[in-house]
Design a protein around this motif. Structure first.
Motif, short mmCIF file in Angstrom:
data_model
loop_
_atom_site.label_atom_id
_atom_site.label_comp_id
_atom_site.label_asym_id
_atom_site.label_seq_id
_atom_site.Cartn_x
_atom_site.Cartn_y
_atom_site.Cartn_z
N GLN A 1 27.31 16.22 43.11
CA GLN A 1 25.93 15.78 43.00
C GLN A 1 25.85 14.31 42.63
O GLN A 1 26.50 13.87 41.68
N GLN B 1 31.31 32.32 27.34
CA GLN B 1 32.01 31.73 28.47
C GLN B 1 31.17 30.60 29.05
O GLN B 1 29.97 30.78 29.27
N ASN B 2 31.81 29.45 29.28
CA ASN B 2 31.07 28.33 29.85
C ASN B 2 31.28 28.30 31.36
O ASN B 2 32.41 28.19 31.83
N ARG C 1 23.69 37.64 39.76
CA ARG C 1 24.41 38.53 40.67
C ARG C 1 25.30 39.53 39.93
O ARG C 1 25.93 40.37 40.56
N ARG D 1 39.26 37.09 39.57
CA ARG D 1 38.14 37.69 38.88
C ARG D 1 38.06 39.19 39.15
O ARG D 1 37.73 39.97 38.25
N TYR E 1 29.15 21.24 43.38
CA TYR E 1 28.17 20.27 42.89
C TYR E 1 28.75 19.39 41.79
O TYR E 1 28.39 18.24 41.66
N GLY E 2 29.61 19.97 40.97
CA GLY E 2 30.19 19.20 39.87
C GLY E 2 31.30 18.28 40.32
O GLY E 2 31.92 17.60 39.52
N GLU F 1 25.36 33.11 38.78
CA GLU F 1 26.42 34.09 38.59
C GLU F 1 25.91 35.30 37.79
O GLU F 1 26.19 36.45 38.15
N ASP G 1 16.96 26.40 47.86
CA ASP G 1 17.97 27.44 48.03
C ASP G 1 18.65 27.74 46.71
O ASP G 1 19.87 27.71 46.60
N LEU G 2 17.86 28.01 45.70
CA LEU G 2 18.41 28.24 44.38
C LEU G 2 19.32 29.47 44.35
O LEU G 2 20.30 29.51 43.62
N GLY G 3 19.00 30.45 45.16
CA GLY G 3 19.84 31.67 45.17
C GLY G 3 19.37 32.70 44.17
O GLY G 3 19.88 33.81 44.12
N SER H 1 37.13 25.73 34.48
CA SER H 1 35.73 26.16 34.40
C SER H 1 35.53 27.47 35.15
O SER H 1 34.46 27.73 35.64
N PHE H 2 36.60 28.25 35.28
CA PHE H 2 36.53 29.56 35.93
C PHE H 2 35.91 29.43 37.32
O PHE H 2 35.05 30.20 37.71
N ARG I 1 27.61 25.57 46.01
CA ARG I 1 27.11 25.14 44.71
C ARG I 1 28.27 24.86 43.74
O ARG I 1 28.15 24.03 42.84
N GLU I 2 29.39 25.53 43.95
CA GLU I 2 30.54 25.33 43.06
C GLU I 2 31.08 23.92 43.16
O GLU I 2 31.80 23.45 42.29
N TYR J 1 15.54 22.61 42.65
CA TYR J 1 16.58 22.97 43.61
C TYR J 1 16.03 23.79 44.77
O TYR J 1 15.33 24.78 44.55
N VAL K 1 24.66 27.10 38.48
CA VAL K 1 25.84 27.87 38.89
C VAL K 1 26.01 29.08 37.96
O VAL K 1 26.14 30.22 38.41
N ALA L 1 25.84 22.02 38.40
CA ALA L 1 24.54 21.91 39.05
C ALA L 1 23.39 22.24 38.10
O ALA L 1 22.58 23.12 38.38
N ARG M 1 39.78 33.36 28.58
CA ARG M 1 38.86 34.49 28.75
C ARG M 1 38.91 35.06 30.17
O ARG M 1 37.95 34.96 30.91
#
Lengths: 341, 153, 501
Positions: free
Chosen positions: C184, A81-82, A97, B94, C201-202, A94, A121-123, C407-408, C198-199, A119, A90, A86, B143
Motif C-alpha cells: 500500500q 495473536q497479531n 471467515r 494453518r 498490502y503490507g 480472517e 472489495d472489503l470482503g 505475521s502468520f 490483501r496479504e 476500502y 486483513v 491493510a 502461536r
C-alpha cells in the motif's frame, strides 16, 4: 572426519540450541491460564483474540491487558495473536471467515467503522459478518502543533489554518489511522481543506512534529501526553466531552469552541456472525469482569484512558455505537474523497 | 576483434528488462500525479524505467563484451523439491498444524539432495521436526497449533 | 562531576542482581533469535512484552533492550556460518564473513565480529552517556529533505558492495527499490503491485527477500555440483584471529564505531546505513581492494562494529525525546507506557535511575555478550561440520517457520521460494544479492522522503539544495557516483585498448 564425530558435533549443536530454548521457555511463558468457573461446554479449548495491528501498539496493549482477567473468568487460555495488514482489514477479514464457535475473537478499534468507506472489495461487512460482544475503552485524542507554531488557542488555530490553507501542513500516521480520521474531522469542523502529510505510524510523524518539520496533527493522548507535558509540542484541545486526568489544563474541543470535533478511538470485541448466543453472553460477561478489574483500570489510566462503563460493555450498546459510527464516517470520508483502495 | 557473447549477461539483462518493464506497465495503471506532486505510480514508473534501461545496457554489453561466467548445471530436482516443500508449508501450516507440516516439509526438503538415502531422509526429517517443535513452539512460544483443524481434532 | 554521579547511579541500578539476570536473559534470547533465521528481535520483543508487565520498569526495559542488541550480535553468526542474514546489516557481514567461513576461517570471522561489536558497544555507550541530549537535537534537524539526500547517498555508496560489474550492481539496487514499492502506498493508500491479494498490502517482508536471495539461492548453488564436490567448507584452519588479522581489524573497528555511532542517532533510517557505509569506506581506503568479497576480515570487523554502535546510539531519540527509531523501539515505548512512564523528554529528569540504569546495562550487556559469544565460537564452528544433507533441510525448515512466524502470513513463506529462484538465476548470471537487499531496504525511504519533502515544500524541488545539510549530502552523493563510475570507465578503456592490440 569420521561419521561418528560428525553426528556428535550435530548432537552438541542441538544440545546448545536446547539450552537456549529452555532459557526462552523459562522466561517466555506467555500464555495466561485461568482456573475460574469452567463447565457448561464452552470454553473447552484455547480462545484466540486476533489483534489486527502490530504487537506493542495501543490496541495490542489494551487487548493484552484484558486477556488475563478474561481468561480467569472463562477458565480457558486466552491467546493474543497479531494479524497485521491493510489498516486492520486483513485480521478482521480472517475472523469474519473463522468458525463461529467463540474460539476466534477479534479486537478492533474505530477502524471497523471506517473500513467500508475506505476500502473497496472489503470482503466483509461489519454489521452482517460480525456479532458485537461489547465496547472496551475509548481513548481520547489531542490536537498538537510544533512548539513555535503561531496560533495560541484552538480558535486561533482554526482562523490561522483558514487564512493560510495553502501553506499549513497537517501530519497523520497513515491512511485510515486514528490521526488521519481526526484530521479529516478537524477539516470538516473548521471548514477548510489542508495539505496532509502522511507518515508510516505515529513515531515518525511525532518526530517530525517535534523537529518542527510539519505544523500540526491530532493523535491519541497515549502518544502525545509525554511531549505535551515536556513542552516539546503545543497542545490545543482534547477531543472528548470530558477533560483527561493526565492533562487537566487542556480544554475540550467543546470548551475551546469547536464542539463538532468530537472523536475517540473506541475499541470493541467481535465474533463471527452465527456464534451461539450463550457463547456471546459468556464472552460479554467475561469482558465486564475484566473491565471492572482494578489492575486493568490502573493500567488503562496509565495509558491515558479508562474502561467503558459496564452498560457499554454489552453486545447491544456496542452494536448501536458501531451503527452510529459507520454512518458518521461514511459521510466524512466520502466528503473528503479519500480512498484506501 | 572477436566479440565475446555472454549468455549469463544477456539472461540477467533480459530479466531486468522484463521486471522493469512489468513494473512500468503496472505503474501506468496508477495515478502518476505531477512531477512535483507525485502520485502512487510515479516512483515505480521512474525506477522501473531505470531498471529496464540498465537491463538493456547489460544485454548490449553481453552481446559485445560480456563477462565470462560459467553458468554451470542446474539442479532441477532440488529446485522442484524445495519449491514444493516450501509451498506445501505455507499452504498447510494453518490447516494441518505445526508438527505434520514441519515433518512433511523437512522430508521433502531432504529429498532435494540426490545422494540422500531414504532411511537417512526419514531420520533427518524426524529429528528436525522434534528440534523445531522444541525451539519454536516450546521455546519461543510460537502461536501455531501443533495439530491443525484439518486433522479433525 | 555530574557525569560520574550519573554513571554511578546507572551502574548501581544495572548491577542489581535481578537486572543483571534479566539483562543476561535478554542478550541470550536476542542471540538465539538472531541466530535463527526469520524470527527477529521485533517479533521476540512483541512476544515477551506482556511478561515484562510484572517486572520493575527498569528491569523490563533492560531485558527488552538486551534482546534488541543481542539479536544484532546473533544475526551476524548465521550470516557468517550459512550465508543467511536476518537483518540488512548482517547482509553486509555475510559478504566476506561467509567466504571466510568457507575458507575455514569462520572462527576468525566470528571473533572479529564479536570483538568489534564489543568495542563499538562500549564506545557508543559512552557517547550515549556523555552526549545523548545534544545529539538528539542534531537528529531533529533532519527533515524529509535531509533523509532523502542521505538515503540517496547511501544507495550510491552501496555499489561498493559488489565485486563485479558496477552496471549489474546498479541494476540490482534498482530491482530492490522496485520490489520495495510493492504494497500500500502510504500517501494515497493505493495498493501497488499486489495482484488483488490483501496479504500483500503490507509489502514484502525483508526477511523473505533475505532468506530467499541468500539462503535458498545459496543452497541451490551448493546442490548443483553435488556429484562432483564433497566438502563445501574447507578444513577449519585456526579458531582465533592470527596476529596479522588482529592488526588488520584495528582501523576498521575504530572507523566503523565512529560511523555507526553517528548514523545510529538519526531516527529516520540512519541505523540501516551504518554497516554498509562502513563496508564501502573500508573497501575504498584498503590497499587490498581485491580481497573484499573474497574473505577480507576488514569487511567483517568494520560493518559489525558500525552496526553495533548504531544499535546502541539508536536509543538516543527514544531515551531523550521519547521518539522511536525502529519497530523494536516503538514496542519499548509501549513498555514505557504500560509501566506508567510517559515516554518523552522528561524521562531523563523524572526517571534518572531508569535512564542511567538502562545505559549502564547496555555496557554490561555487551560484556555478557562477549563472554557468551567467544566460548560459543567453537560450538558454531563445529556446526559447519554437520553433514550438508542435514544442514540444508534445517535451514529451509527453520526459514519457513521463521518467516511464517513474522505475521502468520503464508505469502511471506511463498516469497522465500520466489526470491530463492530469482536470486539463484541472477547470482548465476554474475549479479550479487547484497545491493538488491539494500535497495529493498532503502527504496521505500527514498520514495517516502522524496514525496514528503515535496509535499511540505509545495512542490518546490529546490528544498534539496537550499537546506544546507541536504545540499552537502547531495554533493557527497554526486562525488560518490563519480568515484564509483570513473574507475569502471577507465578500466573499460584499458580493456578496449587491450583488445585492439
Amino acid at each position: 572426519m569420521r561419521p561418528t564425530s560428525r553426528y556428535r558435533a550435530a548432537a552438541r549443536m542441538i544440545a546448545a540450541i536446547g539450552v537456549v530454548s529452555l532459557a526462552a521457555a523459562c522466561s517466555g511463558n506467555g500464555g495466561t491460564t485461568g482456573g475460574g468457573d469452567a463447565g457448561g461446554g464452552y470454553p473447552d479449548q484455547n480462545i484466540t483474540i486476533v489483534v489486527p495491528f502490530s504487537a506493542g501498539g495501543p490496541t495490542d496493549t489494551v487487548t493484552r491487558l484484558i486477556a488475563e482477567p478474561m481468561a480467569a473468568k472463562l477458565g480457558a487460555q486466552v491467546v493474543v495473536q497479531n494479524v497485521e495488514g491493510a489498516g486492520g482489514t486483513v485480521g478482521a477479514g480472517e475472523v469474519a471467515r473463522a468458525e463461529p464457535d467463540g474460539y476466534t475473537v477479534l479486537m478492533h478499534h474505530i477502524g471497523m467503522s471506517t473500513a467500508p468507506a475506505l476500502y473497496q472489495d472489503l470482503g466483509f461487512a461489519p454489521l452482517e459478518n460480525f456479532q458485537t460482544i461489547g465496547l472496551v475503552t475509548e481513548v481520547p485524542m489531542t490536537i498538537v502543533a510544533r512548539k513555535d507554531f503561531a496560533p495560541a488557542t484552538l480558535q486561533d488555530l482554526v482562523a490561522h489554518v483558514k487564512a493560510n490553507a495553502d501553506t499549513v501542513t497537517l501530519a497523520n500516521a497513515g491512511i485510515g489511522a486514528a490521526s488521519h480520521l481526526c484530521g479529516l474531522l478537524f477539516q470538516t469542523a473548521a471548514g477548510v481543506k489542508l495539505q496532509e502529510v502522511p507518515y508510516e505510524g505515529t513515531g515518525p510523524a511525532l518526530t517530525d512534529l517535534v523537529g518542527g518539520q510539519v505544523d500540526f496533527m491530532c493523535d491519541q493522548t497515549t502518544n502525545t501526553s509525554g511531549q505535551i507535558s515536556a513542552g516539546e509540542v503545543k497542545a490545543y484541545a482534547v477531543t472528548t466531552p470530558e477533560r483527561v486526568k493526565s492533562l487537566p489544563d487542556l480544554p475540550t474541543t467543546a470548551e475551546a469552541g469547536l464542539p463538532q470535533l468530537e472523536v475517540s478511538v473506541w475499541h470493541g470485541l467481535y465474533v463471527p456472525t452465527g456464534t451461539p448466543q450463550d457463547v456471546v453472553q459468556k464472552l460479554s460477561e467475561a469482558l465486564k469482569v475484566a473491565l471492572a478489574d482494578q489492575k486493568v483500570i490502573d493500567q488503562m489510566a496509565k495509558l491515558g484512558t479508562a474502561p467503558v462503563p459496564a452498560e457499554d460493555a454489552t453486545p447491544q450498546a456496542h452494536r448501536t455505537k458501531l451503527e452510529e459510527q459507520l454512518g458518521t464516517w461514511a459521510k466524512v470520508i466520502a466528503d473528503a474523497g479519500v480512498k484506501a483502495s | 576483434m572477436e566479440r565475446r557473447r555472454s549468455f549469463p549477461d544477456v539472461l540477467a539483462g533480459g530479466v531486468f528488462v522484463l521486471i522493469g518493464g512489468a513494473f512500468v506497465a503496472g505503474s501506468l495503471g496508477y495515478e502518476l500525479g505531477t512531477p512535483l506532486r507525485m502520485g502512487p505510480g510515479a516512483f515505480p514508473l521512474l525506477v522501473g524505467a531505470i531498471l529496464a534501461a540498465l537491463g538493456l545496457a547489460i544485454v548490449v554489453k553481453g552481446l559485445v563484451a560480456g563477462e565470462m561466467i560459467s553458468f554451470g548445471p542446474i539442479p532441477w530436482r532440488a529446485i522442484g523439491v524445495i519449491v514444493l516443500a516450501v509451498v506445501f508449508f505455507g499452504f498447510t501450516v494453518r490447516g494441518l498444524g505445526f508438527v505434520p507440516t514441519s515433518a512433511v516439509t523437512a522430508l521433502l526438503t531432504t529429498l532435494a539432495s540426490s545422494r540422500v538415502r531414504p532411511l537417512t531422509a526419514v531420520a533427518v526429517a524426524a529429528g528436525l521436526t522434534v528440534a523445531s517443535t522444541l525451539i519454536f513452539v516450546v521455546g519461543l512460544q510460537l502461536r501455531i497449533p501443533l495439530w491443525g483443524p484439518w486433522l479433525g481434532f | 562531576m555530574e557525569l560520574l554521579d550519573n554513571l554511578a547511579l546507572g551502574f548501581s541500578t544495572a548491577l542489581l542482581v535481578q537486572n543483571v539476570l534479566y539483562c543476561f536473559v535478554g542478550v541470550l534470547l536476542g542471540t538465539a533469535v538472531g541466530v535463527l533465521p526469520g524470527i527477529g528481535p521485533t517479533a521476540t520483543v512483541a512476544m515477551l512484552l506482556p511478561i515484562t508487565f510484572s517486572f520493575e520498569p527498569v528491569t523490563a526495559l533492560i531485558m527488552l533492550a538486551g534482546i534488541y542488541y543481542g539479536a544484532q550480535y546473533g544475526g551476524s553468526t548465521t550470516a557468517i556460518l550459512i550465508n543467511l542474514p536476518g537483518e540488512s546489516s548482517a547482509a553486509v557481514t555475510a559478504l566476506d564473513g561467509h567466504v571466510m567461513a568457507r575458507q575455514g576461517r569462520a572462527g576468525a570471522a566470528l571473533a572479529a565480529a564479536a570483538v568489534g561489536s564489543f568495542i563499538a558497544g562500549t564506545v557508543a555507550t559512552v557517547a550515549l552517556a556523555v552526549a545523548a541530549p545534544p545529539l538528539a537535537r542534531v537528529a531533529l534537524e533532519f527533515g524529509p529533505a535531509e533523509y532523502f539526500s542521505l538515503v540517496l547517498l547511501g544507495l550510491i555508496v552501496s555499489i561498493a558492495l559488489a565485486r563485479g560489474s558496477a552496471l549489474k550492481a546498479l541494476a540490482m539496487i534498482a530491482l530492490g527499490v522496485l520490489l520495495g514499492t510493492v504494497g500500500q502506498d502510504i500517501y494515497t493508500g493505493t495498493p501497488r503491485f499486489v495482484f488483488e491479494q490483501r496479504e500483500l498490502y503490507g509489502g514484502i517482508d525483508f526477511v523473505s527477500v533475505a532468506v530467499g536471495m541468500f539462503g535458498v539461492a545459496e543452497i541451490l548453488r551448493n546442490l548443483e555440483n553435488e556429484q562432483t564436490r564433497t566438502a563445501i567448507v574447507s578444513k577449519v584452519k585456526n579458531l582465533w584471529p592470527t596476529r596479522e588479522d588482529r592488526r588488520r581489524i584495528v582501523g576498521p573497528i575504530a572507523r566503523g564505531t565512529g560511523l555507526g555511532a553517528a548514523l545510529g542517532v538519526l531516527p529516520g533510517g540512519g541505523h540501516v546505513l551504518a554497516s554498509f557505509t562502513s563496508y564501502a569506506v573500508e573497501k575504498r581506503i584498503s590497499k587490498r581492494k581485491e580481497e573484499f568479497g573474497n574473505g577480507a576480515i576488514e569487511g567483517v570487523a568494520g560493518p559489525e562494529s558500525a552496526n553495533n554502535a548504531a544499535a546502541q546510539t539508536s536509543f538516543i531519540p527514544l531515551l531523550t525525546l521519547g521518539l522511536p527509531a525502529h519497530p523494536v523501539m516503538a514496542l519499548m515505548v509501549g513498555a514505557f507506557i504500560v509501566h506508567g512512564i510517559t515516554p518523552g523528554p522528561n524521562v531523563i529528569t523524572d526517571e534518572p535511575e531508569l535512564f542511567w540504569g538502562l545505559i549502564a546495562s547496555m555496557w554490561i550487556g555487551n560484556v555478557l555478550l562477549v563472554l557468551l559469544n567467544l566460548p560459543l565460537i567453537g560450538v558454531w564452528v563445529r556446526m559447519l561440520r554437520i553433514p550438508y544433507q542435514v544442514l540444508f533441510p534445517m535451514i529451509i525448515l527453520f526459514a519457513a517457520i521463521g518467516t511464517y512466524s513474522l505475521s502468520f502470513n503464508a505469502y511471506d513463506v511463498y516469497a522465500i521460494v520466489f526470491f530463492g529462484i530469482l536470486g539463484y538465476i541472477l547470482i548465476k548470471c554474475g549479479c550479487e544479492p547484497a545491493p538488491l537487499l539494500l535497495g529493498f531496504v532503502l527504496g521505500p525511504l527514498v520514495e517516502e522522503n522524496l514525496r514528503r519533502a515535496l509535499i511540505i515544500s509545495r512542490g518546490d524541488a529546490s528544498v534539496f539544495l537550499t537546506r544546507p545539510i541536504s545540499a552537502v549530502l547531495l554533493a557527497l552523493a554526486a562525488a560518490a557516483l563519480v568515484i564509483a563510475v570513473l574507475p569502471a570507465i577507465r578500466k573499460r578503456r584499458e580493456v578496449v585498448f587491450a583488445e585492439d592490440e
